[in-house]
Write an enzyme that holds these catalytic residues in place. Sequence first.
Site, PDB file in Angstrom:
ATOM      1  N   LYS A  85       5.119  -2.016   7.860  1.00  0.00           N
ATOM      2  CA  LYS A  85       6.420  -1.568   7.141  1.00  0.00           C
ATOM      3  C   LYS A  85       7.740  -2.576   7.612  1.00  0.00           C
ATOM      4  O   LYS A  85       8.282  -3.075   9.034  1.00  0.00           O
ATOM      5  CB  LYS A  85       6.501  -0.445   8.235  1.00  0.00           C
ATOM      6  CG  LYS A  85       8.032   0.185   7.274  1.00  0.00           C
ATOM      7  CD  LYS A  85       7.697   1.560   7.799  1.00  0.00           C
ATOM      8  CE  LYS A  85       9.129   2.370   7.696  1.00  0.00           C
ATOM      9  NZ  LYS A  85       9.734   3.627   7.438  1.00  0.00           N
ATOM     10  N   GLY A 135       8.745   3.884  -0.131  1.00  0.00           N
ATOM     11  CA  GLY A 135       9.668   5.363   0.297  1.00  0.00           C
ATOM     12  C   GLY A 135      10.411   4.699   0.535  1.00  0.00           C
ATOM     13  O   GLY A 135      11.570   3.694   0.304  1.00  0.00           O
ATOM     14  N   ILE A 155       1.148  -0.843   0.145  1.00  0.00           N
ATOM     15  CA  ILE A 155      -0.047   0.111   0.055  1.00  0.00           C
ATOM     16  C   ILE A 155       0.643   1.291  -0.194  1.00  0.00           C
ATOM     17  O   ILE A 155       0.234   2.290  -0.288  1.00  0.00           O
ATOM     18  CB  ILE A 155      -0.987  -0.394   0.830  1.00  0.00           C
ATOM     19  CG1 ILE A 155      -0.184   0.075   2.316  1.00  0.00           C
ATOM     20  CG2 ILE A 155      -2.201  -1.353   1.403  1.00  0.00           C
ATOM     21  CD1 ILE A 155      -1.237   0.474   3.991  1.00  0.00           C
ATOM     22  N   VAL A 206       5.303  -0.440   2.948  1.00  0.00           N
ATOM     23  CA  VAL A 206       4.085  -0.520   4.103  1.00  0.00           C
ATOM     24  C   VAL A 206       3.233  -1.731   3.414  1.00  0.00           C
ATOM     25  O   VAL A 206       2.809  -1.206   1.544  1.00  0.00           O
ATOM     26  CB  VAL A 206       3.982   0.213   3.885  1.00  0.00           C
ATOM     27  CG1 VAL A 206       2.675   0.662   5.061  1.00  0.00           C
ATOM     28  CG2 VAL A 206       4.511   2.046   4.518  1.00  0.00           C
ATOM     29  N   ASP A 256      12.385  14.061   9.910  1.00  0.00           N
ATOM     30  CA  ASP A 256      11.746  13.898   7.691  1.00  0.00           C
ATOM     31  C   ASP A 256      10.445  14.429   8.120  1.00  0.00           C
ATOM     32  O   ASP A 256       9.781  14.142   6.962  1.00  0.00           O
ATOM     33  CB  ASP A 256      11.912  12.724   7.951  1.00  0.00           C
ATOM     34  CG  ASP A 256      12.038  12.303   6.638  1.00  0.00           C
ATOM     35  OD1 ASP A 256      12.420  13.502   5.263  1.00  0.00           O
ATOM     36  OD2 ASP A 256      12.077  11.193   5.754  1.00  0.00           O
TER      37      ASP A 256
END
Length: 292
Positions: free
Chosen positions: A44, A24, A21, A29, A141
């Site tokens: 994750k 990154g 889904i 994930v 981040d």
Amino acid sequence: MLPPTPAAGPVVGGYRLAGLIGSGQHGDVHLATDIASGEQVAFKRLRLPAGDPRRRGDTQRRFTAETDATRRLQHPDIVRVIGAGSDEAGPWLVMELLCGCSLERYTHGARLLPEPVVLRVAERVARALAYAHGQGVVHRDLKPANVMVDWASRRVTLTDFGLARGVDAESTRTGLVLGSPAYMAPEQLAGAAADARGDLYALGVLLFELLAGRRPHEAPSLGELLRDVAERPAPDLGSLRPGLPAALVELVARLLAKRPAERPADAVVVADALHDIIRAIDGTAAVPLPRS
């Protein structure tokens, strides 16, 4: 709406994994189901760098820091971490499954959000940061992709503490750039340890982007971007978006100051300033988030 998790699929740590889904810089994930409770969650899996064992070790330690840091954060606007573990494929983290979309959707042209909505969302992000900083956790981040909004429930959620570390954590190796450079403060890009003032700089970039439809510093190469962040002042937000309140333009400029000492004292100060600007715009402290 997410599809139901299929009955068949790999099981890791008591969670049955389904489709991807999200993906990154630091991992993938998957939609998953807690076999014991039937709850759908986000699973994750950390993407470890190939080759250099020291780099792999550094990455795994940062992921462990993410787990330890995020699990102790209990705030309505911060994603809830449910569990974590590690196996032969590497470390993994289980989080609540969020609805909605990220703020990245609203950083371009015709999709820019109304000014009061941007400020209300940013105020909530600032208060979530203030809570995290009070717990000794720096996000490291912060960017639009790491803020989820669900207009139906009017929820704002700060996610992905993938680079979060305790304020007193050991600095990373010289030359190792963590995070998303366009959102990183000049001192972080120069190798200084991250602190709360770096998160405030990133919040300034986020605000600038959501209001202007572009980041304060954009360049065709990483080298040019790093030089611009380090040396060039951010463009005047008021010139790019005429009609913004002077107090807002000034606040964003302070957040984007090159010197950390010239930024606001802490995230509470920023949240309160945004709250006051919202009241000045609409005459009320309770500007609601829109419903879908």
